[in-house]
Design a protein around this motif. Structure first.
Motif, short mmCIF file in Angstrom:
data_model
loop_
_atom_site.label_atom_id
_atom_site.label_comp_id
_atom_site.label_asym_id
_atom_site.label_seq_id
_atom_site.Cartn_x
_atom_site.Cartn_y
_atom_site.Cartn_z
N ARG A 57 0.84 -1.21 0.00
CA ARG A 57 0.00 0.00 0.00
C ARG A 57 0.87 1.25 0.00
O ARG A 57 0.60 2.21 -0.71
CB ARG A 57 -0.90 0.03 1.22
N THR A 58 1.91 1.23 0.82
CA THR A 58 2.83 2.36 0.89
C THR A 58 3.47 2.61 -0.46
O THR A 58 3.58 3.76 -0.91
CB THR A 58 3.91 2.11 1.96
N GLU A 59 3.89 1.54 -1.13
CA GLU A 59 4.51 1.68 -2.46
C GLU A 59 3.52 2.28 -3.46
O GLU A 59 3.88 3.15 -4.25
CB GLU A 59 5.01 0.32 -2.94
N VAL A 60 2.28 1.81 -3.44
CA VAL A 60 1.26 2.33 -4.35
C VAL A 60 1.04 3.81 -4.07
O VAL A 60 0.96 4.63 -5.00
CB VAL A 60 -0.06 1.53 -4.22
N CYS A 61 0.97 4.17 -2.80
CA CYS A 61 0.75 5.58 -2.44
C CYS A 61 1.91 6.45 -2.92
O CYS A 61 1.69 7.54 -3.46
CB CYS A 61 0.57 5.72 -0.93
N HIS A 62 3.13 5.97 -2.73
CA HIS A 62 4.29 6.75 -3.19
C HIS A 62 4.27 6.90 -4.71
O HIS A 62 4.61 7.96 -5.23
CB HIS A 62 5.59 6.10 -2.71
N THR A 63 3.85 5.86 -5.41
CA THR A 63 3.73 5.94 -6.87
C THR A 63 2.70 6.99 -7.27
O THR A 63 2.93 7.78 -8.18
CB THR A 63 3.33 4.57 -7.45
N LEU A 64 1.58 7.00 -6.57
CA LEU A 64 0.53 7.98 -6.87
C LEU A 64 1.01 9.41 -6.59
O LEU A 64 0.78 10.31 -7.39
CB LEU A 64 -0.72 7.70 -6.03
#
Length: 182
Positions: A57-64
């Protein structure tokens, strides 16, 4: 045999079609599906966020957040992602950016409305918790500043414990009253 290899090639191409490979940086990045979001895609994104690990989730958020195009689609994804991870950014900034989006689809409006209210509630609870923690530290420092009983008698100890209990009850009552007012 040619038909099978043609089918496998097409399957491989369609399976990888949603990835955009950046040759300059040597890393794959998710294509611009975040930019143009429809109801079903956002619903699927929220469901996927609920099922993946906190690290993912953290990785997805950073990507966004790092997305080159922080347009409406990205903001809507951040809105849904923020309910699952603190890494998706500041709640107030997300709410402000989502308010500026003109949404015509009725189902999308309802989805955004539900998530907006949930984020507002989460934000209010965080503020209340922060206020409670500050008050608790204040009470604790006041209680610690009082000199401990020299005689060590049970009366002084009981009085101190009663004062602490009364202070905690007063804070709980104040939190309950502020929660009921909203």
């Amino acid at each position: 045999m040619q038909k099978i290899s043609l089918a496998l090639t097409l399957l491989l191409l369609t399976g990888c079609a949603h990835y955009d490979y950046d040759w300059n940086q040597g890393a794959g990045s998710y294509n611009d599906s975040y930019v143009t979001s429809d109801f079903d895609e956002l619903l699927g994104f929220g469901a996927n966020m609920a099922q993946i690990s906190p690290t993912s989730r953290t990785e997805v958020c950073h990507t966004l957040i790092k997305s080159k195009n922080g347009g409406p689609g990205v903001q809507l994804h951040l809105l849904l992602g923020r309910l699952h991870s603190d890494s998706c950014g500041d709640i107030n900034k997300i709410l402000d950016s989502v308010r500026a989006i003109h949404i015509t689809d009725e189902r999308m409006q309802k989805l955004v409305s539900i998530h907006t209210e949930a984020l507002k509630r989460l934000n209010n609870q965080s503020r209340k918790l922060g206020s409670f923690e500050r008050k608790q530290k204040t009470v604790q420092s006041v209680l610690e500043s009082k000199e401990p009983p020299v005689s060590g008698s049970k009366k002084d100890e009981n009085r101190l414990l009663r004062e602490k209990l009364e202070a905690i009850r007063a804070m709980e009552k104040q939190l309950d009253e502020s929660g009921d007012a909203k």
